[in-house]
Enzyme design. Structure first.
Site, PDB file in Angstrom:
ATOM      1  N   ASP A  99      38.331 109.645  23.473  1.00 20.81           N
ATOM      2  CA  ASP A  99      38.635 110.969  22.929  1.00 20.81           C
ATOM      3  C   ASP A  99      38.718 112.000  24.053  1.00 20.81           C
ATOM      4  O   ASP A  99      39.032 113.170  23.818  1.00 20.81           O
ATOM      5  CB  ASP A  99      37.645 111.373  21.821  1.00 20.81           C
ATOM      6  CG  ASP A  99      36.211 111.437  22.300  1.00 20.81           C
ATOM      7  OD1 ASP A  99      35.948 111.054  23.454  1.00 20.81           O
ATOM      8  OD2 ASP A  99      35.344 111.873  21.514  1.00 20.81           O
ATOM      9  N   SER A 100      38.460 111.553  25.283  1.00 23.83           N
ATOM     10  CA  SER A 100      38.745 112.390  26.470  1.00 23.83           C
ATOM     11  C   SER A 100      40.243 112.707  26.514  1.00 23.83           C
ATOM     12  O   SER A 100      40.683 113.571  27.289  1.00 23.83           O
ATOM     13  CB  SER A 100      38.315 111.679  27.750  1.00 23.83           C
ATOM     14  OG  SER A 100      38.816 110.357  27.780  1.00 23.83           O
TER      15      SER A 100
ATOM     16  N   ASP B  61      38.383 105.282  20.470  1.00 23.79           N
ATOM     17  CA  ASP B  61      37.234 106.161  20.239  1.00 23.79           C
ATOM     18  C   ASP B  61      37.347 106.814  18.870  1.00 23.79           C
ATOM     19  O   ASP B  61      38.382 107.419  18.557  1.00 23.79           O
ATOM     20  CB  ASP B  61      37.277 107.277  21.300  1.00 23.79           C
ATOM     21  CG  ASP B  61      35.978 107.437  22.025  1.00 23.79           C
ATOM     22  OD1 ASP B  61      34.957 106.924  21.539  1.00 23.79           O
ATOM     23  OD2 ASP B  61      35.988 108.080  23.090  1.00 23.79           O
TER      24      ASP B  61
ATOM     25  N   LYS C 289      34.844 102.717  19.070  1.00 25.71           N
ATOM     26  CA  LYS C 289      33.651 103.208  19.787  1.00 25.71           C
ATOM     27  C   LYS C 289      33.069 104.401  19.031  1.00 25.71           C
ATOM     28  O   LYS C 289      33.815 105.274  18.575  1.00 25.71           O
ATOM     29  CB  LYS C 289      33.993 103.600  21.225  1.00 25.71           C
ATOM     30  CG  LYS C 289      32.785 104.164  21.981  1.00 25.71           C
ATOM     31  CD  LYS C 289      32.980 104.167  23.479  1.00 25.71           C
ATOM     32  CE  LYS C 289      33.752 105.353  24.008  1.00 25.71           C
ATOM     33  NZ  LYS C 289      33.129 106.652  23.695  1.00 25.71           N
TER      34      LYS C 289
ATOM     35  N   GLU D  24      29.796 107.298  19.117  1.00 23.94           N
ATOM     36  CA  GLU D  24      28.726 107.908  19.897  1.00 23.94           C
ATOM     37  C   GLU D  24      27.438 107.974  19.073  1.00 23.94           C
ATOM     38  O   GLU D  24      27.485 108.266  17.880  1.00 23.94           O
ATOM     39  CB  GLU D  24      29.133 109.325  20.346  1.00 23.94           C
ATOM     40  CG  GLU D  24      30.252 109.299  21.369  1.00 23.94           C
ATOM     41  CD  GLU D  24      30.571 110.683  21.951  1.00 23.94           C
ATOM     42  OE1 GLU D  24      29.824 111.645  21.694  1.00 23.94           O
ATOM     43  OE2 GLU D  24      31.586 110.779  22.668  1.00 23.94           O
TER      44      GLU D  24
ATOM     45  N   GLU E  59      26.339 106.646  29.403  1.00 23.17           N
ATOM     46  CA  GLU E  59      26.975 107.736  30.159  1.00 23.17           C
ATOM     47  C   GLU E  59      25.936 108.741  30.639  1.00 23.17           C
ATOM     48  O   GLU E  59      25.049 109.173  29.882  1.00 23.17           O
ATOM     49  CB  GLU E  59      28.020 108.447  29.280  1.00 23.17           C
ATOM     50  CG  GLU E  59      28.684 109.615  30.015  1.00 23.17           C
ATOM     51  CD  GLU E  59      29.943 110.150  29.362  1.00 23.17           C
ATOM     52  OE1 GLU E  59      30.384 109.591  28.338  1.00 23.17           O
ATOM     53  OE2 GLU E  59      30.487 111.139  29.894  1.00 23.17           O
TER      54      GLU E  59
HETATM   55  O1  KIV Z   1      36.397 109.448  25.890  1.00 21.69           O
HETATM   56  C1  KIV Z   1      36.151 108.795  26.909  1.00 21.69           C
HETATM   57  O2  KIV Z   1      36.939 108.752  27.863  1.00 21.69           O
HETATM   58  C2  KIV Z   1      34.900 108.057  26.983  1.00 21.69           C
HETATM   59  C3  KIV Z   1      34.558 107.387  28.261  1.00 21.69           C
HETATM   60  C4  KIV Z   1      34.257 108.362  29.293  1.00 21.69           C
HETATM   61  C5  KIV Z   1      33.478 106.397  28.107  1.00 21.69           C
HETATM   62  O3  KIV Z   1      34.184 108.020  26.021  1.00 21.69           O
END
Ligand code: KIV
Length: 301
Positions: free
Chosen positions: A59-60, A98, A128, A130, A197
């Site tokens: 989600d980055s 994510d 993924k 969190e 992280e």
């Molecule tokens: O969103 C992302 O890029 C991440 C990674 C930094 C693990 O969750």
């Protein structure tokens, strides 16, 4: 002779597909796991062809591609759009998507529906999520629906407001105990890997030796079972000062700036396009056209 057909893939590429189930074997073999983020087809393809084990549509995406301030604004539909593009570029690597903020916190049924969308519409193989202990139930629900889940604890960017900023986590004994409980809860829930992280390396090392699940570190030191970095960070494409743990492996910003400036300058100075970069008429047509132009010129005189 090149083995790569135009627009195709290397024909001698016989690497085995990475699966969620195979990650634990890698941990047992002490074989470091590599992971990079990707958000589009060309980067996904280059990463996959370079032999990276896992590709994460993080989600980055929010900051790296869409220019949002943090990850909180990115939606399921925006994520899906990019997961589909990355899917088309990834052949061997394990593809993770994510779950964005708001897609799994409200209720478990909605979380499951969103996870299924990533698999069915996006072609993701793992989702993924969190959070540790408090997400164990929803994670179990998703795994029960045959979708492998990757956990993510420590500095969890979707908690930026409750953390009061992006701060290294797990510095006090109480926080370390909570992190350990989170890791154990994820391990018991049956996740296929856990992203650690922004935590001290000593804490990441403890977690890594305590759980059977492979740990994938980002700002968590070298003792993790694998490492993940953001594609745009390693290539200097973020317009921001890198975090301490980022290693820059290239300067794509410089490369792009130079190429764009050179194009601009060539057009302004009439250096582009040259004759070799232009299409030409067949000889007979050219002769005919020259005759037409000559007649027009004569009539004007
Ligand atoms: O969103 C992302 O890029 C991440 C990674 C930094 C693990 O969750």
């Amino acid at each position: 002779m090149s083995l790569t057909p135009i627009g195709g893939r290397p024909q001698d590429d016989l690497r085995q597909k990475v699966t969620a189930a195979s990650l634990r074997e890698r941990k047992l073999r002490h074989e470091p796991i590599t992971c990079l983020t990707a958000y589009d087809y060309p980067s996904a393809r280059l990463i996959d062809e370079a032999g990276i084990d896992m590709v994460l549509v993080g989600d980055s995406l929010a900051q790296a591609i869409l220019g949002y301030e943090n990850t909180l604004s990115v939606t399921m539909d925006e994520m899906l759009h990019h997961v589909k593009a990355v899917r088309r570029g990834v052949k061997h690597a394990l593809l993770l998507a994510d779950m964005p903020y708001g897609s799994y916190q409200a209720d478990a049924n909605e979380a499951l529906r969103n996870a299924i969308r990533f698999v069915k519409e996006g072609g993701a193989e793992v989702v993924k999520i969190e959070g540790g202990e408090k997400r164990a139930e929803v994670i179990r629900r998703i795994i029960d629906a045959e979708i492998p889940v990757c956990g993510h604890i420590g500095l969890t960017p979707q908690s930026v407001n409750t953390m009061g900023g992006y701060k290294v986590q797990g510095k006090s004994l109480t926080d370390i105990e909570q992190l350990m409980r989170d890791a154990v809860a994820l391990d018991r829930a049956g996740v296929c890997c856990i992203v650690l992280e922004g935590i001290p390396r000593e804490v990441a090392a403890m977690i890594t030796s305590e759980v059977a699940t492979p740990t994938i570190g980002i700002g968590a030191g070298p003792e993790c079972d694998g490492q993940v970095l953001v594609f745009h960070d390693i290539l200097n494409l973020t317009f921001a000062l890198p975090a301490k743990f980022v290693r820059r492996y290239g300067d794509a910003a410089e490369l792009i700036r130079n190429a764009v400036e050179a194009f601009r300058s060539d057009v302004k100075s009439l250096q582009y396009p040259g004759d070799a970069e232009s299409y030409h008429l067949p000889k007979e047509t050219k002769v005919g056209l020259d005759a037409v132009l000559a007649r027009k010129l004569a009539m004007r005189r």
